[in-house]
Design a protein around this motif. Structure first.
Motif, PDB file in Angstrom:
ATOM      1  N   GLY A 420       0.786  -1.236   0.000  1.00  9.97           N
ATOM      2  CA  GLY A 420       0.000   0.000   0.000  1.00  9.97           C
ATOM      3  C   GLY A 420       0.810   1.273   0.000  1.00  9.97           C
ATOM      4  O   GLY A 420       0.443   2.250   0.647  1.00  9.97           O
ATOM      5  N   GLU A 421       1.930   1.313  -0.733  1.00 15.39           N
ATOM      6  CA  GLU A 421       2.733   2.553  -0.835  1.00 15.39           C
ATOM      7  C   GLU A 421       2.207   3.361  -2.024  1.00 15.39           C
ATOM      8  O   GLU A 421       2.560   3.115  -3.166  1.00 15.39           O
ATOM      9  CB  GLU A 421       4.211   2.215  -1.025  1.00 15.39           C
ATOM     10  CG  GLU A 421       5.123   3.428  -1.046  1.00 15.39           C
ATOM     11  CD  GLU A 421       6.571   3.047  -1.267  1.00 15.39           C
ATOM     12  OE1 GLU A 421       7.385   3.966  -1.510  1.00 15.39           O
ATOM     13  OE2 GLU A 421       6.889   1.844  -1.195  1.00 15.39           O
ATOM     14  N   TRP A 422       1.351   4.326  -1.722  1.00 14.69           N
ATOM     15  CA  TRP A 422       0.658   5.072  -2.767  1.00 14.69           C
ATOM     16  C   TRP A 422       1.603   6.013  -3.506  1.00 14.69           C
ATOM     17  O   TRP A 422       2.485   6.639  -2.919  1.00 14.69           O
ATOM     18  CB  TRP A 422      -0.490   5.866  -2.171  1.00 14.69           C
ATOM     19  CG  TRP A 422      -1.291   6.608  -3.191  1.00 14.69           C
ATOM     20  CD1 TRP A 422      -1.189   7.921  -3.529  1.00 14.69           C
ATOM     21  CD2 TRP A 422      -2.302   6.057  -4.032  1.00 14.69           C
ATOM     22  NE1 TRP A 422      -2.072   8.234  -4.521  1.00 14.69           N
ATOM     23  CE2 TRP A 422      -2.779   7.103  -4.862  1.00 14.69           C
ATOM     24  CE3 TRP A 422      -2.859   4.794  -4.173  1.00 14.69           C
ATOM     25  CZ2 TRP A 422      -3.775   6.917  -5.792  1.00 14.69           C
ATOM     26  CZ3 TRP A 422      -3.851   4.617  -5.115  1.00 14.69           C
ATOM     27  CH2 TRP A 422      -4.293   5.660  -5.905  1.00 14.69           C
ATOM     28  N   SER A 423       1.425   6.107  -4.819  1.00 16.34           N
ATOM     29  CA  SER A 423       2.229   6.987  -5.664  1.00 16.34           C
ATOM     30  C   SER A 423       1.302   7.963  -6.367  1.00 16.34           C
ATOM     31  O   SER A 423       0.441   7.559  -7.165  1.00 16.34           O
ATOM     32  CB  SER A 423       3.020   6.168  -6.698  1.00 16.34           C
ATOM     33  OG  SER A 423       3.640   7.026  -7.645  1.00 16.34           O
ATOM     34  N   GLU A 424       1.441   9.251  -6.062  1.00 17.53           N
ATOM     35  CA  GLU A 424       0.637  10.264  -6.728  1.00 17.53           C
ATOM     36  C   GLU A 424       0.975  10.349  -8.213  1.00 17.53           C
ATOM     37  O   GLU A 424       0.128  10.638  -9.048  1.00 17.53           O
ATOM     38  CB  GLU A 424       0.860  11.628  -6.065  1.00 17.53           C
ATOM     39  CG  GLU A 424       0.313  11.718  -4.646  1.00 17.53           C
ATOM     40  CD  GLU A 424      -1.203  11.683  -4.618  1.00 17.53           C
ATOM     41  OE1 GLU A 424      -1.815  11.902  -5.683  1.00 17.53           O
ATOM     42  OE2 GLU A 424      -1.771  11.428  -3.538  1.00 17.53           O
ATOM     43  N   TYR A 425       2.237  10.101  -8.545  1.00 14.61           N
ATOM     44  CA  TYR A 425       2.680  10.206  -9.937  1.00 14.61           C
ATOM     45  C   TYR A 425       2.012   9.142 -10.805  1.00 14.61           C
ATOM     46  O   TYR A 425       1.531   9.419 -11.904  1.00 14.61           O
ATOM     47  CB  TYR A 425       4.200  10.072 -10.014  1.00 14.61           C
ATOM     48  CG  TYR A 425       4.752  10.120 -11.416  1.00 14.61           C
ATOM     49  CD1 TYR A 425       4.926  11.333 -12.078  1.00 14.61           C
ATOM     50  CD2 TYR A 425       5.115   8.948 -12.090  1.00 14.61           C
ATOM     51  CE1 TYR A 425       5.430  11.384 -13.366  1.00 14.61           C
ATOM     52  CE2 TYR A 425       5.616   8.986 -13.373  1.00 14.61           C
ATOM     53  CZ  TYR A 425       5.772  10.206 -14.003  1.00 14.61           C
ATOM     54  OH  TYR A 425       6.271  10.254 -15.281  1.00 14.61           O
ATOM     55  N   HIS A 426       1.986   7.875 -10.297  1.00 11.46           N
ATOM     56  CA  HIS A 426       1.406   6.791 -11.072  1.00 11.46           C
ATOM     57  C   HIS A 426      -0.094   6.632 -10.823  1.00 11.46           C
ATOM     58  O   HIS A 426      -0.761   5.896 -11.551  1.00 11.46           O
ATOM     59  CB  HIS A 426       2.107   5.473 -10.737  1.00 11.46           C
ATOM     60  CG  HIS A 426       3.550   5.439 -11.140  1.00 11.46           C
ATOM     61  ND1 HIS A 426       4.579   5.768 -10.268  1.00 11.46           N
ATOM     62  CD2 HIS A 426       4.146   5.156 -12.324  1.00 11.46           C
ATOM     63  CE1 HIS A 426       5.725   5.664 -10.894  1.00 11.46           C
ATOM     64  NE2 HIS A 426       5.505   5.302 -12.138  1.00 11.46           N
ATOM     65  N   GLY A 427      -0.624   7.298  -9.807  1.00  8.74           N
ATOM     66  CA  GLY A 427      -2.040   7.163  -9.515  1.00  8.74           C
ATOM     67  C   GLY A 427      -2.423   5.796  -9.006  1.00  8.74           C
ATOM     68  O   GLY A 427      -3.543   5.336  -9.226  1.00  8.74           O
ATOM     69  N   GLY A 428      -1.529   5.115  -8.327  1.00  5.45           N
ATOM     70  CA  GLY A 428      -1.783   3.778  -7.777  1.00  5.45           C
ATOM     71  C   GLY A 428      -0.682   3.408  -6.810  1.00  5.45           C
ATOM     72  O   GLY A 428       0.232   4.202  -6.522  1.00  5.45           O
ATOM     73  N   ASN A 429      -0.738   2.191  -6.306  1.00  7.00           N
ATOM     74  CA  ASN A 429       0.283   1.729  -5.383  1.00  7.00           C
ATOM     75  C   ASN A 429       1.588   1.486  -6.121  1.00  7.00           C
ATOM     76  O   ASN A 429       1.605   0.926  -7.222  1.00  7.00           O
ATOM     77  CB  ASN A 429      -0.170   0.438  -4.685  1.00  7.00           C
ATOM     78  CG  ASN A 429      -1.319   0.691  -3.727  1.00  7.00           C
ATOM     79  OD1 ASN A 429      -1.350   1.706  -3.043  1.00  7.00           O
ATOM     80  ND2 ASN A 429      -2.284  -0.220  -3.666  1.00  7.00           N
ATOM     81  N   ARG A 430       2.673   1.900  -5.517  1.00  6.30           N
ATOM     82  CA  ARG A 430       3.990   1.781  -6.144  1.00  6.30           C
ATOM     83  C   ARG A 430       4.418   0.319  -6.174  1.00  6.30           C
ATOM     84  O   ARG A 430       4.255  -0.419  -5.204  1.00  6.30           O
ATOM     85  CB  ARG A 430       5.008   2.605  -5.352  1.00  6.30           C
ATOM     86  CG  ARG A 430       6.344   2.794  -6.060  1.00  6.30           C
ATOM     87  CD  ARG A 430       7.330   3.509  -5.130  1.00  6.30           C
ATOM     88  NE  ARG A 430       6.748   4.714  -4.595  1.00  6.30           N
ATOM     89  CZ  ARG A 430       6.752   5.891  -5.229  1.00  6.30           C
ATOM     90  NH1 ARG A 430       7.306   5.985  -6.415  1.00  6.30           N
ATOM     91  NH2 ARG A 430       6.208   6.949  -4.665  1.00  6.30           N
TER      92      ARG A 430
END
Length: 474
Positions: A420-430
């Protein structure tokens, strides 16, 4: 340095003591050096130039130019007189193109300093006589506001309209469609008068409820009660949505845990990993390993790719020497098929490894397909067009049939969602990197460790608006 001529009879004694000596030459403060000495610039102004190898007799230390050398003007040589052509060129460079006056300095630009100042004064007078609104010009300067009477009247009329609109906004309830007065315009005018920047005619001011005087009510009692009820309903709706999201996340986490826990005890689950010659679309497999869900090694072998491994050796450590006597992919295909027959094959980033298997299978089936196509064309007595394309199509069909017989499942996606490491850049979990050793069997064991971490029981906590706990980190 003020004197530009060599004055006779000047004293040769210094006026002060040297600060220091540089290569035996004394260094003086400003005005403390012997008066008869001159700088190279002063010699030039006196039409003198330094003789060959003329020594520096003293140094004067300045704040702007640093250390400046001083020379004896008696040892300097007289400059040759300038020719008429040189003098004319020098005079031309000092002549103003506008007023044709010969200035003491070189004129850089279309005007000399005197003409530039004169032009600036004329422009300032023209701007003072030009209306800022309609740009009309009159004989005398306009007042401080810089407007003619017509533009000034229009400006004041707009200001009155803005103030009147603000007074209505500031003293009327902000509820939709409500016209109840909540303040006095007299007090609003007094509050506005204390803020002169809002009263300036040149300021474009748009009335806004955020500029309402402090302490004034924004809504009438009825609208205030309705707004309070609306906010309470929105807060209740938000809390309900938070609980639903938390329940959905908890169900998803439980599904991931159940999937991982079941995979660890299922007898039909195997884990596969490959090492290749690179990340490009034509990369070949140099090592392949298959482990059971209990960690049993079912297949672990190096493969000869038939081409140099290249820079990929720096990642996994497998070199050309290591695979020179290793079998080719076709030699282990029957064993690989037996290991994967009827199994669920788990792969960390299955898109890449399945793509490498597809490439190897296509090359494996290409030779039989080419032979069959060649035999058919020989029987027919002619070579059909697109012989290679037909063989390649048949090889790809057989490769897809082989892959369709195996059920591949990805582990990287579920494991990244579990972390559950969210990525704003990818718009999903890293995507999480696999903590293996970049060898096929070690990476398979690392995949099993990911499944064990995901399969641990979830620590249940009371659901609140702030969320819930997804479990322990591996």
């Amino acid at each position: 340095m003020a004197s530009t001529a060599v004055e006779p009879g000047l004293s040769h004694e210094a006026r002060g003591k040297p600060l220091e000596y540089v290569d035996g030459v004394p260094v003086y403060r400003w005005g403390q050096a012997p008066p008869h000495l001159r700088t190279q610039t002063q010699l030039g102004r006196s039409r003198l130039k330094l003789s060959l190898d003329q020594p520096v007799l003293a140094i004067i230390r300045t704040r702007e130019f640093g250390d400046v050398g001083l020379y004896d003007p008696g040892a300097a040589r007289r400059m040759a007189p300038l020719g008429s052509a040189t003098k004319a060129k020098m005079a031309a460079r000092r002549t103003c193109p506008s007023c044709l006056t010969v200035c003491p300095e070189i004129v850089r630009g279309p005007r000399c300093p005197t003409c530039s100042e004169k032009t600036a004064r004329e422009d300032a007078r023209l701007r003072a006589r030009t209306c800022r609104g309609c740009r009309s010009v009159r004989d005398r300067a306009y007042p401080a506001h810089g407007l003619c009477q017509g533009c000034r009247r229009e400006q004041l009329a707009k200001k009155r309209q803005r103030v009147a609109a603000w007074l209505v906004e500031a003293t009327t309830c902000v509820g939709d469609g409500c016209a109840v007065k909540v303040g006095a315009q007299t007090k609003a005018r007094a509050w506005l008068a204390e803020r002169p920047w809002l009263l300036r005619p040149e300021v474009t001011y748009t009335p806004d409820v955020s500029s309402r005087p402090g302490g004034w009510p924004w809504r009438c009692p009825a609208c205030a009660a309705a707004e309070e009820q609306r906010q309470a309903e929105q807060q209740a709706l938000y809390e309900q949505q938070q609980r639903e999201r938390a329940l959905a996340a908890q169900r998803e986490a439980e599904e991931l845990r159940a999937w991982a826990a079941a995979a660890l005890v299922a007898r039909d689950v195997v884990v596969l990993d490959t090492e290749t010659t690179g990340l490009h679309s034509e990369a070949r497999i140099v090592e392949i390993a298959v482990l059971g869900s209990d960690g049993e090694v079912l297949l672990d072998t190096l493969l000869n790719p038939g081409e140099p491994i290249g820079e990929a050796s720096e990642i996994h450590g497998i070199t050309d020497v290591d695979v020179v006597s290793a079998p080719v992919f076709s030699a282990v295909l029957d064993r690989l098929s037996a290991v994967l027959d009827g199994k669920r094959c788990l792969i960390y980033n299955d898109v890449y490894d399945v793509g490498r298997l597809r490439h190897e299978l296509t090359l494996h089936f290409l030779d039989p397909a080419a032979r069959e196509t060649a035999a058919m064309s020989a029987a027919e007595g002619e070579v059909p067009d697109g012989l290679l394309e037909r063989a390649l199509y048949q090889a790809r069909e057989r490769a897809e049939q082989w892959l369709a017989s195996v059920r591949f499942e990805d582990v990287m996606g579920p494991y990244s969602d579990w972390v559950g490491e969210w990525s704003e850049y990818h718009g999903g979990n890293r995507w999480q990197p696999l903590q293996g050793g970049h060898r096929a069997a070690e990476d398979c064991r690392a995949v099993l460790e990911c499944l064990r971490a995901m399969g641990r029981p979830i620590r249940q906590e009371p659901l609140t608006g702030a969320g819930w706990s997804t479990g322990e980190a591996s």
